[in-house]
Design an enzyme around this catalytic site. Structure first.
Site, short mmCIF file in Angstrom:
data_model
loop_
_atom_site.label_atom_id
_atom_site.label_comp_id
_atom_site.label_asym_id
_atom_site.label_seq_id
_atom_site.Cartn_x
_atom_site.Cartn_y
_atom_site.Cartn_z
N GLU A 41 57.24 40.95 66.84
CA GLU A 41 56.64 42.24 66.49
C GLU A 41 55.13 42.15 66.35
OE1 GLU A 41 57.87 40.47 62.40
OE2 GLU A 41 58.50 40.36 64.51
N CYS A 63 63.39 35.51 62.66
CA CYS A 63 63.07 34.50 61.66
C CYS A 63 64.29 34.25 60.75
CB CYS A 63 61.83 34.91 60.88
SG CYS A 63 61.06 33.57 59.93
N PHE A 64 64.25 34.73 59.52
CA PHE A 64 65.38 34.60 58.60
C PHE A 64 66.63 35.25 59.18
CE2 PHE A 64 67.62 35.57 54.55
CZ PHE A 64 67.59 34.32 53.97
N LYS A 76 41.92 53.94 56.15
CA LYS A 76 40.69 53.35 56.69
C LYS A 76 41.01 52.43 57.86
CE LYS A 76 39.08 51.40 52.96
NZ LYS A 76 40.19 51.75 52.05
N GLU A 107 67.03 26.14 51.68
CA GLU A 107 66.15 27.06 50.95
C GLU A 107 66.84 27.58 49.70
OE1 GLU A 107 63.41 31.07 51.75
OE2 GLU A 107 64.74 30.31 53.32
N SER A 156 42.94 55.77 47.25
CA SER A 156 43.26 54.71 48.21
C SER A 156 44.30 55.20 49.20
CB SER A 156 43.78 53.48 47.46
OG SER A 156 44.95 53.80 46.74
N HIS A 185 58.02 35.72 65.33
CA HIS A 185 57.84 37.13 65.00
C HIS A 185 57.25 37.88 66.20
CE1 HIS A 185 58.75 37.02 60.66
NE2 HIS A 185 58.36 35.76 60.76
N PRO A 240 35.71 66.53 45.14
CA PRO A 240 36.01 65.09 45.14
C PRO A 240 35.16 64.31 46.14
CG PRO A 240 38.05 66.35 45.04
CD PRO A 240 36.95 67.34 45.30
#
EC number: 6.3.4.2
Length: 542
Positions: free
Chosen positions: A516, A380-381, A17, A404, A13, A514, A189
């Protein structure tokens, strides 16, 4: 009619991809084609929204409010096309859809099985809504042989027969490891991975082979022979310095030509690669360097901040500087003085997060940045903790906190129970489910004229993506503004604070959203470009 490219992975993995799919999409776009990318995830979660960032990585949020896999972030960054909730599906979502249909009686008493019901659901997802695209690239998560991925493999096998002849191509991404003792790259492989894929009825048209060095011609011939793939379709995918070198590298190796040839598109239109070449040149030849401290909670897995990292690099591209990242676990600042860690950095970024752990460390980081005039970007936070810091140390609200973390007498940050989306009022309760119940997706904000952030955007009206349950309490706005913290952006109805800043600070901005998530290498987000520019100025002072 859309043509379909299915990308599978083998051997191990984390081969990339998502990057391969995104880079191929960018190359096809560079030739003038309309491209859509979709991700099929084999896990049983309905979406990654409630999964731990340290286990799954970042949750990427789309404009329409879907919580999706981080690979969709790669898709957006490479192609510039905004993804939607229909571009990502999981096994959990598929089973949920099927069970809902079965309960309604949609199957008319039939026995519900993996074949045909699960595979049909997958096929419908892959093929629906593609009328406006020339190519649809589908990445299948996981690795060939994973038991969770079997229904997806069967579905894309069936699609090879269901779709018109010549409209489906299979690309298999594998690893060719180098064995130092033998002094050579090993093909075995990949051979076994392809053998397993063929046993499932899928015969790859193209092999994309990851390697850390050039693959000899003899080894390519060997793979071609044993994997039953044209030699020209054995494409080496060598390691590169930056992921933004990948489109150029794959084009040089002929991946896009081979894909088009597999569809019978010859001669193909020539690609326009100038923009990617400019990005690669800016990365290779920086004119300076800045160091940014990221004070976070999930620093053990950098993928938890994937879009954030890339957005900072985009800011570096915009300013022609190299961005060096210093990762600091926020809990450290709850026990130690931040100064030794932060005195030499040129900018401090406190990203989003959930829960009380490490929150006091983020508050201390915000205080250091405010008092020492170091550029600070709270997201955000990170914005919420900057506001709590101001409430405690400037406004004298000693008990200022967030609900929170538990009940508090001074809820400077509190749970949102209702907000406006479009023309509709959305409501939530503290007792509701965690999954899909946040303020998610794109929302508009109105920026105050003459503020720093309005100047950065160049417009008073913006739209940004959100993912949060808690919000700065507007009831404290006047008290905080009297101490110098300006609420420079609000929701259009004036109820939810969206951005804050200090006018007397070189660069101190907090945003509830956000940014980003909307930054691209070819189009860096203005906030990140401005933040890195401020850090560059700071580097001349340190």
């Amino acid at each position: 009619m859309a043509r379909y490219v299915f990308i599978t992975g083998g051997v191990v993995s984390s081969l990339g991809k998502g990057i391969a799919a995104a880079a191929l999409g960018a190359l096809l776009q560079a030739r003038g084609y309309r491209v859509r990318l979709r991700k099929l995830d084999p896990y049983l979660n309905v979406d990654p929204g409630t999964m731990s960032p340290t286990q799954h990585g970042e949750v990427f949020v789309t404009d329409d409010g879907a919580e999706t896999d981080l690979d969709l972030g790669h898709y957006e960054r490479f192609t510039g096309r905004s993804a939607t909730k229909t571009d990502n599906i999981t096994t959990g979502r598929i089973y949920k859809n099927i069970i809902d249909k079965e309960r309604r009686g949609d199957y008319l008493g039939a026995t519900v099985q993996v074949i045909p019901h699960v595979t049909n659901e997958i096929k419908n997802f892959v093929t629906e809504g593609n009328e406006d695209y020339d190519f649809v690239i589908c990445e299948i998560g996981g690795t060939v042989g994973d038991i969770e991925a079997m229904p997806f493999m069967e579905a894309i096998r069936q699609l090879g027969n269901d779709l018109p002849r010549g409209t489906a191509v299979y690309v298999h991404l594998t690893l060719m490891p180098y064995i130092p003792a033998a002094g050579e790259l090993k093909t075995k492989p990949t051979q076994h991975s392809v053998k397993e894929l063929q046993a499932l009825g899928i015969h790859p048209d193209i092999l994309l082979v990851r390697a850390d060095r050039e693959i000899p011609e003899a080894e390519r011939r060997k793979l071609s022979l044993f994997c039953n793939v044209r030699q020209s379709a054995v494409i080496q995918a060598l390691d590169v310095a930056s992921i933004y070198d990948v489109p150029i590298a794959y084009h040089k190796e002929g991946l896009d030509n081979e894909v088009l040839a597999a569809f019978g598109i010859e001669p193909a239109p020539k690609p326009r690669m100038e923009a990617w070449e400019d990005v690669a040149h800016r990365i290779r030849t920086p004119e300076g360097e800045v160091t940014i401290a990221i004070v976070g909670k999930y620093t053990g897995l950098k993928d938890a901040y994937k879009s954030l990292i890339e957005a900072l690099y985009h800011g570096g591209i915009a300013n022609r500087v190299k961005v060096k990242l210093e990762w600091i676990e926020s809990e450290v600042f709850e026990k130690e003085d931040p100064a030794p860690y932060l005195e030499k950095v040129h900018g401090i970024l406190v990203p989003g997060g959930f829960g009380e752990r490490g929150s006091e460390g983020k508050i201390n980081a915000a205080r250091f940045a405010r008092e020492r005039k170091v550029p600070y970007f709270g997201i955000c936070f990170g914005m919420q903790m900057a506001v709590v810091e101001a409430a405690r140390n400037l406004a004298g609200i000693e008990k200022a906190s967030s609900t929170e973390f538990g009940p508090t007498k001074e809820p400077v940050v509190g749970l949102m129970t209702e907000w406006v989306k479009g023309n509709e009022l959305e409501k939530r309760s503290a007792a509701g489910d965690l999954g899909g119940t946040m303020r998610l997706g794109a929302y508009r904000a109105a920026l105050k004229p003459e503020t720093k952030i309005a100047g950065i955007y160049g417009s008073p009206d913006i739209s940004e993506r959100h993912r949060h349950r808690y919000e700065v309490n507007v009831d404290y706005k006047d008290r905080l503004e009297s101490c110098g913290l300006v609420f420079s952006g609000m929701s259009p109805d004036g109820v939810l604070p969206e951005t804050v800043e200090y006018p007397d600070h070189p660069w101190f901005i907090g945003v509830q959203y956000h940014p980003e998530l909307k930054s691209r290498p070819l189009d860096p987000h203005p906030l990140f470009a401005s933040f890195i520019e401020a850090a560059l100025e700071q580097s001349r002072l340190v």
